[in-house]
Design a protein around this motif. Structure first.
Motif, mmCIF file in Angstrom:
data_model
loop_
_atom_site.group_PDB
_atom_site.id
_atom_site.type_symbol
_atom_site.label_atom_id
_atom_site.label_comp_id
_atom_site.label_asym_id
_atom_site.label_seq_id
_atom_site.Cartn_x
_atom_site.Cartn_y
_atom_site.Cartn_z
ATOM 1 N N ASP A 491 -23.307 72.581 10.346
ATOM 2 C CA ASP A 491 -23.212 71.282 9.440
ATOM 3 C C ASP A 491 -25.508 70.615 9.664
ATOM 4 O O ASP A 491 -26.109 70.167 9.038
ATOM 5 C CB ASP A 491 -22.587 70.046 8.801
ATOM 6 N N THR A 492 -25.233 70.527 10.986
ATOM 7 C CA THR A 492 -25.725 70.050 11.962
ATOM 8 C C THR A 492 -27.821 70.069 12.028
ATOM 9 O O THR A 492 -28.097 69.259 10.799
ATOM 10 C CB THR A 492 -25.743 69.869 13.369
ATOM 11 N N LEU A 495 -28.150 68.927 8.124
ATOM 12 C CA LEU A 495 -28.936 67.478 7.786
ATOM 13 C C LEU A 495 -29.749 67.232 8.798
ATOM 14 O O LEU A 495 -30.651 66.022 8.000
ATOM 15 C CB LEU A 495 -27.630 66.993 8.466
ATOM 16 N N GLY A 513 -21.146 77.891 7.327
ATOM 17 C CA GLY A 513 -20.424 77.430 7.677
ATOM 18 C C GLY A 513 -20.642 75.956 6.998
ATOM 19 O O GLY A 513 -20.243 74.926 8.062
ATOM 20 N N VAL A 514 -20.812 76.001 5.612
ATOM 21 C CA VAL A 514 -21.644 74.376 5.147
ATOM 22 C C VAL A 514 -20.257 73.386 4.855
ATOM 23 O O VAL A 514 -19.783 74.660 4.685
ATOM 24 C CB VAL A 514 -22.773 74.514 4.749
ATOM 25 N N SER A 515 -20.183 72.754 5.014
ATOM 26 C CA SER A 515 -18.776 71.790 4.550
ATOM 27 C C SER A 515 -19.269 71.485 3.898
ATOM 28 O O SER A 515 -20.552 71.291 3.083
ATOM 29 C CB SER A 515 -18.817 70.701 5.411
#
Lengths: 585, 239
Positions: A491-492, A495, A513-515
């Protein structure tokens, strides 16, 4: 003193402004320019059908004559977008039928078009002229019949790689005898046989016919009689090129080909038998575009053919051409601008190993105008990429698909980072890039640093971490479309760089792997984006930390869309889901 | 130049950055043991199996018109290689026809193909249960079973900190050779039999191996029984 130009004068000036990019700039100058421009714009392009509502477009451009729409994301071409996702043409056609009945041209790409849509077009637009459907689906040949029978002034009907429910070849017979305006007809993606006599009559009463692309069911014999009726053709897509003809028929066919004095583009050639290739020799010197990507021609025959194509600018071919064949291209086709080499087998194992990176290097070294490349290959090397970069700094589009995922440089076993670095450093006008092979975050650091003109980037099975995405989103200033699959990040970076997404048309990420939590956060904070989660398992029931299968994020003025299927989720479905407990472990 | 995401405070909330700077309040989720958050939980590559009713429908529909079944690439990954559906169907139909005509027509470029293929002789395919993407490994670059096992462990369970292997798991020593882990290493020999790796001297192995498979131990028990060679059931000492 009022220095405003009268709108009549503005109108006249704007009539010389063709490109929509310029028109968009013009409309930002001031209100009166905006007004005049919008009233005079004839060709409207909406590159994401969900970015804006049909009503808004119709309202803004009352003089619209031509509308181009794109629907599904590009990765839909590779079956990554589930059926039923969206991209429906109906709302647009319905709106235009009511508000822009003078519409003459409709060009749709990756949209769902039903027979109702086609019937509505036929019934609503009295002066309808052009229908071009690319990679569309949802309609049958009945819909085509509706267009054929009703559109009295039809000039173009083109079906490019559409998925059509084929109920038979009758549709073609619905073109009335009074229709004489046809300029372009492309039904190459259909399966059923059309009635030859009807096709012949249609061709003979169409003096303006310049482009004819037949489907596979049209025999070689039939081709001969059609070409006799249309020697003025500029673009020809043959049908099947494999019937057994007797000697007399063959020489008659050869003669017919020599009459095609205007022919510039040739395609089709399905199942072409080697003995028929010489039939094409007479048209080769005039060709600027040759699509052999469905023709199973072997290398020696390809060499014979291509060595006669000295004016060729665009070549699409399969890897059957091998390095040797590409060397022949290099020496004969000095005007080449675009090269696409497709695999001849669907599997990594079936890739033709006699075609390597050397083939592309030969062409790069020898063809000074080469600016667009799509190359499927089993493996590649950094050295080859460096040579291509050095010799072809004028590349605008470079799409390399190393078919084996994670394949390193096959000579040094290193990642292909340095090779792609060379490409982005040297090719300063590169607008479109697809990368493949073994790549670490370094590759993306290079792309972010140097790819300043990059507008579209496609990535699969690459990178090590979030840094990869961060480099791209923070570095590529012109980035417009980014599509990523099977890359390991979370995510980092997404975002951190969320604001960037408002400057882009769209972002696609699948099997990354995005939540779910990150998606929710983005939805909350970025109202001008539609953050779509495409996931078989409804994410509302999953924890925030769970990864979602696919995300499609695009900027929009239209707000949430009303036609989302079950497997597409946006925050508008559950606005009550808060983002307060975003404890993402 | 940023080389690593700054690990700020161990935070409980993600913040939305404006792309102005990296770090400061947001911690990198990767590199955390136990499965890197979101990625770890679904740490495997999705395959066509995951979309039984979607995704492949378009190919299936169009294939029924083209008269051929949609081709399945050996790695069973949806949308790879990235060839449009129309082209895919054309290739499927073509290979179906070629199978029919097998033997009737000799391919002209047989010779150069063989020569070129020889370049690849050291590389053999490795597949792992549950991982869609197969890899290739160069046997010539290895000198022993231990060597090979290490490479495979690195490949499928990448142990570099902050990186994610194909299965999304971190730093778990695999122990492919001693039978103590969840997975065992097996190979297909020239006769088409599947054997546990390690039962013959290394050099003999390299000449007879066709391809490798990292198999779940539970399935491998069946393997030993099938061959009825009792020594395969026991832990192997690498030779």
């Amino acid at each position: 003193m009022d220095l405003r130009l009268p709108s009549k004068v503005l109108e006249h000036i704007f009539s010389f402004v063709d490109s929509n990019e310029d028109r968009n700039s013009v409309s930002l100058v001031c209100k009166s320019w905006f007004e005049t421009e919008r009233l005079t714009r004839k060709r409207v392009f909406v590159r994401n059908c969900y970015a804006v509502t049909p009503a808004a477009v119709a309202r803004r451009f009352p003089g619209m004559r031509s509308l181009t729409l794109k629907g599904k994301p590009h990765f839909a071409d590779y079956n990554l977008v589930p059926d039923g996702w969206g991209g429906y043409a109906w709302p647009w056609i319905e709106a235009m039928a009511e508000k822009s009945p003078s519409l003459e041209e409709l060009r749709l790409k990756r949209m769902v078009v039903t027979d109702e849509c086609l019937e509505k077009i036929a019934a609503s637009f009295k002066d309808f002229k052009v229908l071009v459907l690319t990679s569309c689906e949802g309609f049958s040949t009945d819909g085509l019949a509706a267009i054929a029978v009703a559109c009295r002034n039809l000039t173009e009907l083109e079906l490019r790689e559409c998925i059509v429910e084929d109920l038979g070849g009758d549709w073609l017979s619905y073109f009335p005898e009074t229709l004489t305006s046809l300029v372009s007809l492309d039904f190459s993606c259909l399966d059923s046989e059309v009635k030859l006599s009807d096709l012949e009559r249609l061709v003979s009463r169409s003096p303006n016919l310049k482009s004819l692309k037949l489907n596979r069911a049209v025999s070689l014999d039939a081709l001969g009689s059609l070409l006799r009726l249309a020697p003025q053709l500029v673009e020809l897509g043959t049908g099947s090129f494999s019937d057994k003809l007797d000697q007399e028929a063959v020489s008659k066919l050869a003669q017919v080909f020599t009459e095609l004095k205007e022919l510039k583009s040739l395609s089709g050639l399905w199942d072409v038998l080697p003995e028929y290739i010489p039939l094409l020799y007479s048209v080769c010197p005039g060709l600027t575009s040759l699509n052999l990507s469905y023709a199973t021609v072997q290398m020696p025959d390809l060499v014979e053919l291509l060595s006669r194509c000295s004016n060729l600018q665009k070549l699409w071919v399969m890897d059957l051409i091998e390095d040797k064949g590409l060397e022949a291209v290099a020496s004969s086709c000095k005007e080449l601008r675009e090269l696409r080499v497709f695999p001849s087998g669907a599997d990594v194992d079936e890739t033709n190993v006699a075609m390597t990176e050397q083939g592309l290097v030969s062409v790069s070294e020898a063809c000074p105008n080469l600016e667009s490349v799509l190359y499927f290959c089993a493996q590649f090397t950094n050295a080859a990429l460096a040579t291509i970069a050095k010799t072809r700094p004028n590349l605008k589009c470079f799409r390399l698909c190393v078919i084996e995922p994670f394949a390193p440089d096959h000579k040094t076993h290193q990642p292909l980072d340095e090779g792609f670095k060379a490409i982005v450093e040297s090719c300063k006008d590169l607008q479109r890039l697809s990368v493949s092979g073994l790549l670490t975050d370094k590759a993306f650091e290079y792309i972010g640093t140097h790819g300043k003109k990059l507008r579209m980037l496609s990535i699969a099975f690459a990178g090590d971490s979030d840094l990869m995405l961060h480099h791209l989103l923070s570095g590529c200033e012109s980035l417009n479309k980014l599509e990523i699959r099977d890359c390991p990040f979370g995510d980092t970076a997404l975002l951190e760089n969320a604001a960037k997404l408002e400057t882009m048309r769209s972002l696609w990420m699948s099997s990354c792997g995005v939540s779910f939590g990150a998606c929710k956060l983005m939805s909350e904070k970025m109202p001008k984006l539609n953050v779509e989660v495409i996931d078989e398992h409804t994410p509302e029931t999953r924890p925030d930390s769970s990864a979602v299968e696919k995300i499609y994020i695009y900027r929009t003025l239209a707000g949430p869309r009303l036609d989302m299927p079950e497997f597409v989720w946006t925050i508008h479905k559950n606005p009550e889901i808060g983002v307060s407990h975003l404890a993402i472990e | 130049m940023i080389t690593e995401l700054e690990m700020g405070k161990a935070e409980s909330e993600l913040e939305l950055g404006l792309g102005l700077s990296l770090g400061g309040g947001t911690a990198a989720k990767i590199g955390k043991p136990g499965g890197g958050g979101a990625w770890g939980e679904r740490g495997r590559l999705l395959t066509a199996k995951d979309f039984p009713s979607v995704g492949s429908k378009r190919a299936a529909d169009s294939a029924s018109h083209a008269g051929a079944s949609p081709p399945r690439s050996s790695s069973q990954v949806v949308g790879w290689p990235p060839i449009g559906s129309h082209r895919m169907n054309s290739l499927a139909a073509k290979s179906a026809r070629e199978e029919e005509e097998a033997g009737k027509k000799k391919v002209d470029d047989d010779e150069p193909k063989d020569v070129a293929k020889k370049v690849q002789v050291g590389f053999i395919k490795v597949n792992m249960d549950g991982v869609a993407i197969g890899r290739k490994v160069d046997l010539n670059a290895h000198s022993s079973y231990e060597n090979l096992a290490q490479t495979l462990e690195d490949m499928f369970f990448r142990s570099k900190p902050g990186t994610i292997g194909l299965t999304g798991q971190f730093t778990k020593p695999l122990r492919l050779l001693d039978g103590s882990s969840e997975f065992v290493l097996t190979y297909e020999d020239k006769e088409g039999d599947w054997m546990l790796v390690g039962d013959v001297p290394w050099r003999m192995f390299t000449t007879s191996v066709k391809r490798l498979r990292v198999m779940k131990t539970s399935e491998a028990n069946g393997l030993a029984a099938r061959h009825q060679e009792p020594n395969e059931r026991q832990r192997k000492q690498p030779v």
